[in-house]
Write a protein that holds these residues in place. Sequence first.
Motif, short mmCIF file in Angstrom:
data_model
loop_
_atom_site.label_atom_id
_atom_site.label_comp_id
_atom_site.label_asym_id
_atom_site.label_seq_id
_atom_site.Cartn_x
_atom_site.Cartn_y
_atom_site.Cartn_z
N GLY A 1 -9.68 -9.97 20.95
CA GLY A 1 -8.28 -9.57 21.01
C GLY A 1 -7.52 -10.46 21.99
N ALA A 2 -6.25 -10.16 22.19
CA ALA A 2 -5.43 -10.96 23.11
C ALA A 2 -5.69 -10.53 24.55
N LYS A 3 -5.95 -11.51 25.43
CA LYS A 3 -6.13 -11.25 26.85
C LYS A 3 -5.08 -12.04 27.62
N PHE A 4 -4.27 -11.34 28.39
CA PHE A 4 -3.25 -12.02 29.18
C PHE A 4 -3.07 -11.31 30.51
N ASN A 5 -2.44 -12.01 31.42
CA ASN A 5 -2.17 -11.47 32.77
C ASN A 5 -0.75 -11.85 33.12
N ILE A 6 0.16 -10.92 32.89
CA ILE A 6 1.57 -11.22 33.09
C ILE A 6 1.88 -11.63 34.52
N GLN B 1 -7.85 -29.27 27.90
CA GLN B 1 -7.68 -28.63 29.20
C GLN B 1 -7.14 -27.21 29.07
N PHE B 2 -6.57 -26.89 27.89
CA PHE B 2 -5.87 -25.62 27.75
C PHE B 2 -6.80 -24.42 27.89
N LEU B 3 -7.94 -24.45 27.22
CA LEU B 3 -8.85 -23.30 27.30
C LEU B 3 -9.43 -23.14 28.69
N ARG B 4 -9.63 -24.25 29.40
CA ARG B 4 -10.08 -24.14 30.79
C ARG B 4 -9.02 -23.46 31.65
N LYS C 1 -8.04 -15.96 33.55
CA LYS C 1 -8.60 -14.76 32.91
C LYS C 1 -7.75 -14.32 31.71
N MET C 2 -7.35 -15.30 30.92
CA MET C 2 -6.65 -15.07 29.67
C MET C 2 -7.45 -15.73 28.55
N ASN C 3 -6.98 -15.56 27.31
CA ASN C 3 -7.49 -16.36 26.22
C ASN C 3 -6.32 -16.98 25.47
N ARG C 4 -6.64 -17.71 24.41
CA ARG C 4 -5.64 -18.48 23.69
C ARG C 4 -4.47 -17.59 23.23
N ALA D 1 -2.35 -16.00 26.04
CA ALA D 1 -1.43 -16.96 26.66
C ALA D 1 -0.22 -17.21 25.77
N TYR D 2 -0.45 -17.32 24.46
CA TYR D 2 0.67 -17.56 23.54
C TYR D 2 1.67 -16.40 23.58
N ARG D 3 1.15 -15.19 23.69
CA ARG D 3 2.04 -14.03 23.63
C ARG D 3 2.97 -13.92 24.81
N ILE D 4 2.60 -14.51 25.94
CA ILE D 4 3.47 -14.37 27.12
C ILE D 4 4.15 -15.68 27.52
#
Length: 346
Positions: A178-183, A201-204, A210-213, A216-219
């Motif tokens: 699922g989507a993982k983000f940290n606002i 470098q983006f996934l690193r 502590k997000m995923n692809r 990160a896109y959602r925020i």
Amino acid sequence: MTETLVLTSADLRAARLEKPKIRDRDLAAALGVSEAELLAAHVGPKVIRIHAHPDRLMPAVESFGPVMALTRNASCVHEKDGLYANYHPGEHAAMILNEAIDLRIFPSHWRYAFAVETETETGPRRSFQIFDAAGDAVHKVFLRDGANLDAWDAAKRDLAMTDQSDAMRTDPRQPPDGAKFNIAKLDVLQEEWRRLTDTHQFLRLCAKLKMNRLGAYRIAGTPFVRPLAVSAVDTMLKRASADKIPLMIFVGNRGCIQIHSGPVHEIKPMGPWQNVLDPEFNLHLRLDHVAEVWAVDKPTKRGSAISVEAFDADGSLILQAFGVGKKGADTRPAWNALVETLETAS
């Protein structure tokens, strides 16, 4: 309490005899087992357990000559014809890198493998099939006309495992992330996104925050991403075909990513599937699985790398498409213009 029915290898063979034409993946799903378990039930003269590590498999496949490489996930199948060559081993990531077949391989997920011979109306079909710990296919290699059958026979003999049991119990399938983000880290994400010099470098960066692809896109917001209508993937394929814009199309799973670099010509829908049906490249995409699409802009040393990326309802990546920008054939301006025309999500 209802007990779970455990199917024996004999049960699985009987189910296959009852439905000889259904694809292994679909039959396994209907039976509630993994595809690898269904295949293992048929171990014998035509199905042989072989060593799964790519360092063992890839040199053998390179000796086969013309083959078709197949990598898929639940929503998209990517098929490329060509030769396996230029294998680069690696503990965490390996590659096959040539003009026709371009793979990124993650060896830790190559758990089970089989050499398979299936009788068809046009004669024997020979393949190597590799599966992860849950028994889901990560990669398959099918021999084409003109392949070296002596090399095939030698590979079966050299790679055969001592254990040729017809029983297998795979691990439970890992749930989608699922989507993982940290606002709270949005400012850092945006600041470091601007500093990227390579798409890898983006996934690193995501992992560090502590997000995923998808999270990160959602925020991230503009100018980094733009949410697109779910129809945008279909529109993108049709316009790239009509305007003769070469694409890089990435399709993968936990164990392998397969890449097509070049044009797409014949676009043909069949039921819920949209298909690219070209002589050396086929793509089969379940449009009804596409739940979220993003146009993404990542800076690199050579300029912006703009992609169209599709996700399913669980937040799993289905495919990515980029413009081709290498070896003096930079078609990215035409690709970037195409992406600008795609409909924004309402």
